[in-house]
Design a protein around this motif. Structure first.
Motif, PDB file in Angstrom:
ATOM      1  N   PHE A   1       0.817  -1.207   0.000  1.00  0.00           N
ATOM      2  CA  PHE A   1       0.000   0.000   0.000  1.00  0.00           C
ATOM      3  C   PHE A   1       0.856   1.264   0.000  1.00  0.00           C
ATOM      4  CE2 PHE A   1      -2.923  -3.099   2.062  1.00  0.00           C
ATOM      5  CZ  PHE A   1      -3.907  -3.074   1.089  1.00  0.00           C
ATOM      6  N   SER A   2       0.325   2.315  -0.616  1.00  0.00           N
ATOM      7  CA  SER A   2       1.026   3.594  -0.669  1.00  0.00           C
ATOM      8  C   SER A   2       0.199   4.745  -0.103  1.00  0.00           C
ATOM      9  CB  SER A   2       1.411   3.925  -2.117  1.00  0.00           C
ATOM     10  OG  SER A   2       0.255   4.008  -2.936  1.00  0.00           O
ATOM     11  N   ASP A   3      -1.124   4.609  -0.032  1.00  0.00           N
ATOM     12  CA  ASP A   3      -1.974   5.662   0.522  1.00  0.00           C
ATOM     13  C   ASP A   3      -3.190   5.027   1.165  1.00  0.00           C
ATOM     14  OD1 ASP A   3      -2.533   8.309   1.160  1.00  0.00           O
ATOM     15  OD2 ASP A   3      -3.815   8.585  -0.584  1.00  0.00           O
ATOM     16  N   ILE A   4      -3.769   5.738   2.129  1.00  0.00           N
ATOM     17  CA  ILE A   4      -4.887   5.205   2.894  1.00  0.00           C
ATOM     18  C   ILE A   4      -5.754   6.353   3.380  1.00  0.00           C
ATOM     19  CG2 ILE A   4      -3.601   5.232   5.067  1.00  0.00           C
ATOM     20  CD1 ILE A   4      -5.001   2.683   5.862  1.00  0.00           C
ATOM     21  N   SER A   5      -7.068   6.118   3.489  1.00  0.00           N
ATOM     22  CA  SER A   5      -7.981   7.143   3.988  1.00  0.00           C
ATOM     23  C   SER A   5      -9.197   6.467   4.603  1.00  0.00           C
ATOM     24  CB  SER A   5      -8.421   8.083   2.859  1.00  0.00           C
ATOM     25  OG  SER A   5      -9.288   9.091   3.334  1.00  0.00           O
ATOM     26  N   CYS A   6      -9.588   6.912   5.796  1.00  0.00           N
ATOM     27  CA  CYS A   6     -10.783   6.355   6.441  1.00  0.00           C
ATOM     28  C   CYS A   6     -11.814   7.452   6.644  1.00  0.00           C
ATOM     29  CB  CYS A   6     -10.441   5.682   7.769  1.00  0.00           C
ATOM     30  SG  CYS A   6     -10.085   6.812   9.124  1.00  0.00           S
ATOM     31  N   GLY A   7     -13.067   7.060   6.709  1.00  0.00           N
ATOM     32  CA  GLY A   7     -14.189   7.981   6.898  1.00  0.00           C
ATOM     33  C   GLY A   7     -15.471   7.184   6.898  1.00  0.00           C
ATOM     34  N   GLY A   8     -16.542   7.833   6.428  1.00  0.00           N
ATOM     35  CA  GLY A   8     -17.810   7.141   6.281  1.00  0.00           C
ATOM     36  C   GLY A   8     -18.577   6.887   7.556  1.00  0.00           C
ATOM     37  N   TRP A   9     -18.135   7.458   8.694  1.00  0.00           N
ATOM     38  CA  TRP A   9     -18.832   7.160   9.943  1.00  0.00           C
ATOM     39  C   TRP A   9     -20.187   7.849  10.048  1.00  0.00           C
ATOM     40  CZ3 TRP A   9     -13.968   9.636   9.987  1.00  0.00           C
ATOM     41  CH2 TRP A   9     -13.982  11.000  10.214  1.00  0.00           C
ATOM     42  N   GLU A  10     -20.470   8.811   9.163  1.00  0.00           N
ATOM     43  CA  GLU A  10     -21.770   9.483   9.200  1.00  0.00           C
ATOM     44  C   GLU A  10     -22.779   8.880   8.219  1.00  0.00           C
ATOM     45  OE1 GLU A  10     -21.270  13.638   8.634  1.00  0.00           O
ATOM     46  OE2 GLU A  10     -20.155  13.957  10.505  1.00  0.00           O
ATOM     47  N   ILE A  11     -22.385   7.830   7.490  1.00  0.00           N
ATOM     48  CA  ILE A  11     -23.297   7.233   6.517  1.00  0.00           C
ATOM     49  C   ILE A  11     -24.456   6.543   7.215  1.00  0.00           C
ATOM     50  CG2 ILE A  11     -23.502   5.489   4.703  1.00  0.00           C
ATOM     51  CD1 ILE A  11     -20.645   6.051   3.918  1.00  0.00           C
ATOM     52  N   THR A  12     -24.172   5.832   8.294  1.00  0.00           N
ATOM     53  CA  THR A  12     -25.222   5.112   9.011  1.00  0.00           C
ATOM     54  C   THR A  12     -24.818   4.934  10.463  1.00  0.00           C
ATOM     55  OG1 THR A  12     -26.458   3.035   9.132  1.00  0.00           O
ATOM     56  CG2 THR A  12     -24.206   2.906   8.352  1.00  0.00           C
ATOM     57  N   GLU A  13     -25.822   4.802  11.324  1.00  0.00           N
ATOM     58  CA  GLU A  13     -25.570   4.577  12.742  1.00  0.00           C
ATOM     59  C   GLU A  13     -25.468   3.092  13.079  1.00  0.00           C
ATOM     60  OE1 GLU A  13     -28.593   6.563  14.919  1.00  0.00           O
ATOM     61  OE2 GLU A  13     -27.940   8.577  14.362  1.00  0.00           O
ATOM     62  N   GLU A  14     -25.873   2.237  12.173  1.00  0.00           N
ATOM     63  CA  GLU A  14     -25.807   0.795  12.393  1.00  0.00           C
ATOM     64  C   GLU A  14     -25.067   0.117  11.244  1.00  0.00           C
ATOM     65  OE1 GLU A  14     -26.620  -0.887  14.978  1.00  0.00           O
ATOM     66  OE2 GLU A  14     -27.523   0.770  16.096  1.00  0.00           O
ATOM     67  N   PRO A  15     -24.184  -0.814  11.527  1.00  0.00           N
ATOM     68  CA  PRO A  15     -23.752  -1.193  12.868  1.00  0.00           C
ATOM     69  C   PRO A  15     -22.918  -0.098  13.517  1.00  0.00           C
ATOM     70  CG  PRO A  15     -22.390  -2.289  11.255  1.00  0.00           C
ATOM     71  CD  PRO A  15     -23.472  -1.598  10.482  1.00  0.00           C
ATOM     72  N   ARG A  16     -22.940  -0.088  14.831  1.00  0.00           N
ATOM     73  CA  ARG A  16     -22.265   0.967  15.579  1.00  0.00           C
ATOM     74  C   ARG A  16     -20.774   0.977  15.258  1.00  0.00           C
ATOM     75  NH1 ARG A  16     -20.367   0.668  20.949  1.00  0.00           N
ATOM     76  NH2 ARG A  16     -21.384  -1.369  21.100  1.00  0.00           N
ATOM     77  N   GLY A  17     -20.249   2.185  15.021  1.00  0.00           N
ATOM     78  CA  GLY A  17     -18.823   2.334  14.790  1.00  0.00           C
ATOM     79  C   GLY A  17     -18.348   1.914  13.413  1.00  0.00           C
ATOM     80  N   ARG A  18     -19.258   1.829  12.438  1.00  0.00           N
ATOM     81  CA  ARG A  18     -18.811   1.394  11.120  1.00  0.00           C
ATOM     82  C   ARG A  18     -17.962   2.470  10.456  1.00  0.00           C
ATOM     83  NH1 ARG A  18     -22.864  -0.394   6.300  1.00  0.00           N
ATOM     84  NH2 ARG A  18     -22.922   1.840   5.837  1.00  0.00           N
ATOM     85  N   LEU A  19     -16.896   2.038   9.812  1.00  0.00           N
ATOM     86  CA  LEU A  19     -16.000   2.937   9.102  1.00  0.00           C
ATOM     87  C   LEU A  19     -15.793   2.437   7.683  1.00  0.00           C
ATOM     88  CD1 LEU A  19     -13.070   3.686  11.600  1.00  0.00           C
ATOM     89  CD2 LEU A  19     -14.895   5.233  10.904  1.00  0.00           C
ATOM     90  N   SER A  20     -15.467   3.365   6.810  1.00  0.00           N
ATOM     91  CA  SER A  20     -15.043   3.022   5.459  1.00  0.00           C
ATOM     92  C   SER A  20     -13.539   3.268   5.371  1.00  0.00           C
ATOM     93  CB  SER A  20     -15.773   3.877   4.423  1.00  0.00           C
ATOM     94  OG  SER A  20     -17.165   3.618   4.433  1.00  0.00           O
ATOM     95  N   LEU A  21     -12.788   2.249   5.017  1.00  0.00           N
ATOM     96  CA  LEU A  21     -11.341   2.367   4.886  1.00  0.00           C
ATOM     97  C   LEU A  21     -10.961   2.043   3.447  1.00  0.00           C
ATOM     98  CD1 LEU A  21      -8.619   2.833   6.373  1.00  0.00           C
ATOM     99  CD2 LEU A  21      -8.481   0.340   6.609  1.00  0.00           C
ATOM    100  N   TRP A  22     -10.333   3.023   2.775  1.00  0.00           N
ATOM    101  CA  TRP A  22      -9.897   2.870   1.395  1.00  0.00           C
ATOM    102  C   TRP A  22      -8.371   2.894   1.357  1.00  0.00           C
ATOM    103  CZ3 TRP A  22     -13.655   2.743  -2.602  1.00  0.00           C
ATOM    104  CH2 TRP A  22     -14.961   3.025  -2.194  1.00  0.00           C
ATOM    105  N   ALA A  23      -7.792   2.074   0.498  1.00  0.00           N
ATOM    106  CA  ALA A  23      -6.338   2.024   0.380  1.00  0.00           C
ATOM    107  C   ALA A  23      -5.943   1.953  -1.086  1.00  0.00           C
ATOM    108  CB  ALA A  23      -5.783   0.820   1.128  1.00  0.00           C
TER     109      ALA A  23
END
Length: 412
Positions: free
Chosen positions: A189-211
Motif C-alpha cells: 500500500f502507498s496511501d490510505i484514507s478512512c471515513g464514512g462514519w456518518e453514513i449510518t448509525e448501524e452497525p455501531r462504529g462502522r468505518l469506510s477504509l480505502w487504500a
C-alpha cells in the motif's frame, strides 16, 4: 470537554499529534516503526508503515470492544436414550449456528488475531427471549426447524441450547498490524484514507477504509465496526485508471487522483452500499497541469495541482458529489487535508510549515485566510538555548505529510 487531535507524520516516519488542549506536537512513542501515512477517526487511527503494511491503533475508552460468539447444541429425543446427540441423518449438526446449516463445534472458534483475548470459557445461556429457562438453558420444539419454547411438552421431540463466549480487543493505544484474512495479500500500500462514519448509525462504529497500492489499484476494507475494529477482508475496487492518492470524508464523499492527473469521484455510496457502485471522471482544474492531491470533507473538495496551486470545488454535496466547477485559491501547498467541520489543513510549498484555514463556516466553506501553526515538537522545549524562531522552523520543517484530524471522546 472533547479533545480534537491533528495527526501528522514527519520525514523520519515518526507519528505526532497536536491536541486542542496541548501546546506542542506530542510524539506517539508507542510506534516502534516508521510510518508513511496515517488517517484517523473518532475511535481509531490507521497507518501505513514503511514495510507497506497497514497498522491499527484503537484509542482506549470506557467502552470496551467486546464480541459475543455463539454456537447451538442440538439434540433429538429417542425412546432408548431420551434426549441425546444421536440425530437423524436429515437433522442439523449437533453443534451449529442459529440456522442449523453451518457446522460450528466449540473448538472451531479461533481469535481473529493476537490483538484479542478470551474473557472466559463457554457457558450455556439460561435466558430465552428475556425469560429464564430451566437449568441448562434448553429450549424445546416439535422438530427442526420450528418455534422453540422454554417449556418441555409431551410432543417436544428436539431441543437446543445456546452457548456463549466473549472475546475482548486488548491492543488499545498501540499499533498492531491488521491480519489479512486472505491467502493472497493485496499489493503493497502507498496511501490510505478512512471515513464514512456518518453514513449510518448501524452497525455501531462502522468505518469506510480505502487504500491505494503501489501498482495503482484500490482496495476497500470490509466489515469495520465497533466490535470488529480490524475489519474482515480486502476487496479490490475496479478503476478507470491507475490511482495515486485517495481521500474519504465522514459522509459519502470519496475522491481519488489518477496517474494522468485527472480526478475520479465515487458514486452510489449509501447506507446499504458503503463502497459505492461506479466512478465518474472529473477533469483537473487546469487541463495542462494535472492534480497531485485531493482532500474531501462533508461538503468540500480541495485539490493541489502539480504546480502546487490550490483549488476549491464548488457545489459539492451528497446529491452532487462531483460538484460544479473549480475556484482558484490563494496559496501554494504540497498537500492538504480536511478535518472535522470541513476545516482545512495544509503544508506550504514555500516554508513546509503546517497551516490551517481560518474563517471556514457552513456559509463560507472555502474560508478566508491561511494561518501558520507555530508550536514546537515534543522534545524541542528542553533546548532552552534555541530561539523561538528556530524552534518554529524546526517544528515545521519535519511535517512533510499531514494527516486527518479526529475527535477523541475524552473528558478532562
Amino acid at each position: 470537554m472533547p479533545i480534537s487531535l491533528l495527526w501528522a507524520v514527519d520525514v523520519h516516519g515518526r507519528v505526532y499529534s497536536l491536541s486542542t488542549a496541548g501546546q506542542q506536537w506530542e510524539r506517539c512513542h508507542d510506534a516502534q516503526m516508521e510510518f508513511k501515512r496515517v488517517t484517523a477517526a473518532r475511535q481509531c487511527c490507521w497507518g501505513i508503515a514503511c514495510d507497506n503494511k497497514i497498522y491499527l491503533n484503537v484509542h482506549a475508552s470506557d467502552l470496551p470492544v467486546r464480541y459475543q460468539e455463539e454456537a447451538y447444541e442440538n439434540q433429538r429425543w429417542n425412546p432408548v436414550d431420551g434426549f441425546s446427540e444421536r440425530l437423524l441423518p436429515s437433522d442439523r449438526w449437533q453443534w451449529s449456528d442459529v440456522t442449523g446449516l453451518q457446522h460450528q463445534p466449540l473448538d472451531s472458534f479461533q481469535l481473529p488475531s493476537s490483538s484479542w483475548e478470551w474473557e472466559g470459557d463457554w457457558y450455556a445461556d439460561e435466558n430465552f427471549e428475556g425469560e429464564p429457562t430451566e437449568k441448562g438453558g434448553w429450549t424445546y420444539a416439535i422438530d427442526f426447524p420450528a418455534t422453540y419454547t422454554k417449556d418441555k411438552k409431551w410432543n417436544s421431540c428436539v431441543r437446543r441450547r445456546r452457548w456463549l463466549r466473549y472475546r475482548r480487543y486488548k491492543a488499545m493505544d498501540t499499533w498492531v498490524k491488521i491480519p489479512s484474512q486472505q491467502t493472497s495479500l493485496p499489493d503493497p500500500f502507498s496511501d490510505i484514507s478512512c471515513g464514512g462514519w456518518e453514513i449510518t448509525e448501524e452497525p455501531r462504529g462502522r468505518l469506510s477504509l480505502w487504500a491505494v497500492s503501489l501498482q495503482g489499484k484500490m482496495w476497500f476494507r470490509e466489515g469495520i465496526c465497533h466490535h470488529n475494529p480490524e475489519g474482515s477482508l480486502w476487496e479490490e475496487i475496479p478503476l478507470p485508471g491507475e490511482v495515486v492518492q485517495i481521500s474519504c470524508g465522514p459522509g459519502d464523499l470519496v475522491w481519488a487522483v489518477l496517474w494522468e492527473g485527472q480526478l475520479i469521484v465515487r458514486e452510489g455510496i449509501g447506507r446499504d452500499c458503503p463502497k459505492g457502485t461506479s466512478w465518474t471522471v472529473v477533469d483537473s482544474p487546469t487541463p495542462d497541469v494535472g492534480a497531485i492531491h485531493v482532500a474531501v470533507g462533508v461538503n468540500v473538495v480541495w485539490a493541489v495541482t502539480k504546480d502546487n496551486k490550490l483549488w476549491f470545488r464548488r457545489g459539492v454535496n451528497s446529491h452532487n458529489p462531483c460538484g460544479s466547477g473549480w475556484l482558484s485559491m490563494v496559496g501554494e501547498m504540497i498537500m492538504i487535508n480536511v478535518g472535522l467541520n470541513d476545516q482545512v489543513w495544509g503544508i506550504s510549498w514555500e516554508d513546509r510549515a503546517v497551516y490551517f484555514r481560518q474563517g471556514v463556516t457552513s456559509s463560507e466553506l472555502s474560508g478566508k485566510t491561511w494561518k501558520v501553526i507555530s508550536v514546537p515538537r515534543d522534545g524541542d522545549r528542553s533546548q532552552s538555548r534555541a530561539s523561538t524562531s528556530s524552534l518554529q522552523r524546526r517544528s515545521c520543517e519535519y511535517f512533510f505529510m499531514l494527516c486527518t484530524m479526529c475527535v477523541l471522546t475524552q473528558y478532562i
